[in-house]
Design a protein around this motif. Structure first.
Motif, short mmCIF file in Angstrom:
data_model
loop_
_atom_site.label_atom_id
_atom_site.label_comp_id
_atom_site.label_asym_id
_atom_site.label_seq_id
_atom_site.Cartn_x
_atom_site.Cartn_y
_atom_site.Cartn_z
N PHE A 139 2.33 4.03 5.99
CA PHE A 139 2.89 2.76 6.43
C PHE A 139 3.09 1.87 5.21
O PHE A 139 2.18 1.73 4.39
CB PHE A 139 1.96 2.07 7.44
N TYR A 140 4.28 1.29 5.11
CA TYR A 140 4.65 0.50 3.94
C TYR A 140 5.01 -0.92 4.35
O TYR A 140 5.47 -1.16 5.47
CB TYR A 140 5.83 1.14 3.21
N LEU A 141 4.78 -1.83 3.42
CA LEU A 141 5.09 -3.23 3.68
C LEU A 141 6.59 -3.47 3.73
O LEU A 141 7.09 -4.19 4.57
CB LEU A 141 4.43 -4.12 2.61
N GLN A 173 4.05 0.02 -2.06
CA GLN A 173 2.62 0.18 -1.79
C GLN A 173 2.38 0.25 -0.29
O GLN A 173 2.95 -0.51 0.49
CB GLN A 173 1.85 -0.99 -2.39
N GLY A 174 1.51 1.19 0.12
CA GLY A 174 1.23 1.36 1.54
C GLY A 174 -0.12 2.01 1.75
O GLY A 174 -0.93 2.13 0.83
N PHE A 175 -0.37 2.46 2.98
CA PHE A 175 -1.63 3.11 3.32
C PHE A 175 -1.36 4.23 4.31
O PHE A 175 -0.34 4.24 5.01
CB PHE A 175 -2.63 2.10 3.91
N MET A 176 -2.29 5.20 4.37
CA MET A 176 -2.13 6.37 5.22
C MET A 176 -3.05 6.28 6.43
O MET A 176 -4.20 5.83 6.32
CB MET A 176 -2.42 7.65 4.44
N VAL A 177 -2.53 6.72 7.58
CA VAL A 177 -3.29 6.73 8.84
C VAL A 177 -3.20 8.12 9.44
O VAL A 177 -2.13 8.73 9.46
CB VAL A 177 -2.75 5.68 9.83
#
Length: 236
Positions: A139-141, A173-177
Motif C-alpha cells: 500500500f502506497y501513499l 514509500q509504502g508498507f506491506m500487509v
C-alpha cells in the motif's frame, strides 16, 4: 439630460440598507416589493463573447491525457473560468476521474496465462474446505508521479484509455500487509515492519508460524509462487 430625483424618504431607506451591507439587487428587490419603486429597472449581465481562436485553444488544452486546470486555462486565454467551463460543455466534453491500475508487464501477463490444473484437482470433491489462500500486498501513499487524476473525454467519441492511470514498477514509500481467506472466513491482517528484508526465513517465522499456531493447523496453505520464497519450506 437630467436624472430623475428620487424621494427623500426612499433615499434614506436605501442608505439604511446600504449600511446593513445589502447588495444592489437586494435593495432593488426590496424597493419593488415594499415601496413599489424601480419597476422599470432590470439588472442583467451580458455573457462575454468567446472567439473561435479561444474555443480552439481551450479544446487543444483539454483534449490530452493530462489536461491543465480550468483556472490555468482561463489565465492563459485571458478569460473567466465560467467562460472556459461553458466552452467545455458546448464542445461536448465531460470531466472524468481516472482509475488507478497496476502496469501489466510481459512477465506478469505470461504468468497469468499459465493454467494451474494440479491445483484445480486438489480442490475437487469438497477438499477446498481444507485450503486457505493467502497473499500480501503493498500500500502506497501516492503513485500518480505528477500525473493528473482527472481527464476530459468527448461524449460523442469517448477515449476510455485516458481514464486509466498506470503505475510504474518504481513505487513511493509504502508498507506491506498479509491476509488470507478460506471457507472458515478471513484471517486477521498482519503488517510487515518497514525496512525489514523480506526473505523466506522472515516470511515463515514472522507470518506463517504465528498464524498456524493461533489459527487452524489442519488447513492446507496455498499461495502464488514467489521467487523469494523457498517452496520446500512452505507448509502444504
Amino acid at each position: 439630460m437630467s436624472r430623475k430625483k428620487i424621494d427623500d424618504g426612499l433615499e434614506r431607506r436605501i442608505l439604511a440598507l446600504l449600511e446593513l451591507k445589502y447588495s444592489q439587487p437586494q435593495i432593488v428587490k426590496i424597493s419593488k416589493k415594499r415601496w413599489n419603486q424601480f419597476e422599470n429597472i432590470k439588472f442583467s449581465r451580458q455573457r462575454p463573447v468567446t472567439t473561435p481562436s479561444t474555443v480552439s485553444k481551450v479544446i487543444q488544452a483539454i483534449d490530452v491525457n493530462d489536461p491543465p486546470t480550468q483556472r490555468s486555462i482561463a489565465k492563459s486565454c485571458h478569460a473567466s473560468q465560467s467562460a472556459i467551463l461553458r466552452i467545455i460543455k458546448q464542445a461536448n466534453f465531460t470531466l472524468r476521474k481516472k482509475r488507478k491500475v497496476h502496469k501489466l508487464t510481459s512477465s506478469n501477463a505470461e504468468k497469468h496465462r499459465r493454467p494451474p490444473p494440479r491445483f484445480y484437482r486438489q480442490l475437487a470433491n469438497n477438499r477446498y474446505n481444507n485450503f486457505i489462500t493467502t497473499d500480501e500486498s503493498w500500500f502506497y501513499l501516492d503513485g500518480t508521479e505528477g500525473k493528473r487524476k482527472v481527464c476530459y473525454i468527448k461524449k460523442s467519441d469517448p477515449d476510455y484509455d485516458r481514464m486509466i492511470l498506470e503505475q510504474d514498477s518504481s513505487r513511493p514509500q509504502g508498507f506491506m500487509v498479509w491476509a488470507g481467506i478460506s471457507s472458515y472466513g478471513e484471517t486477521s491482517l498482519r503488517f510487515v515492519k518497514p525496512g525489514v528484508k523480506i526473505n523466506s526465513d522472515y516470511y515463515i517465522n514472522n507470518i506463517l508460524k504465528p498464524f498456524f499456531i493461533t489459527g487452524r493447523s489442519s488447513l492446507v496453505f496455498q499461495q502464488k509462487e514467489k521467487e523469494k520464497k523457498s517452496p520446500s519450506r512452505q507448509r502444504s
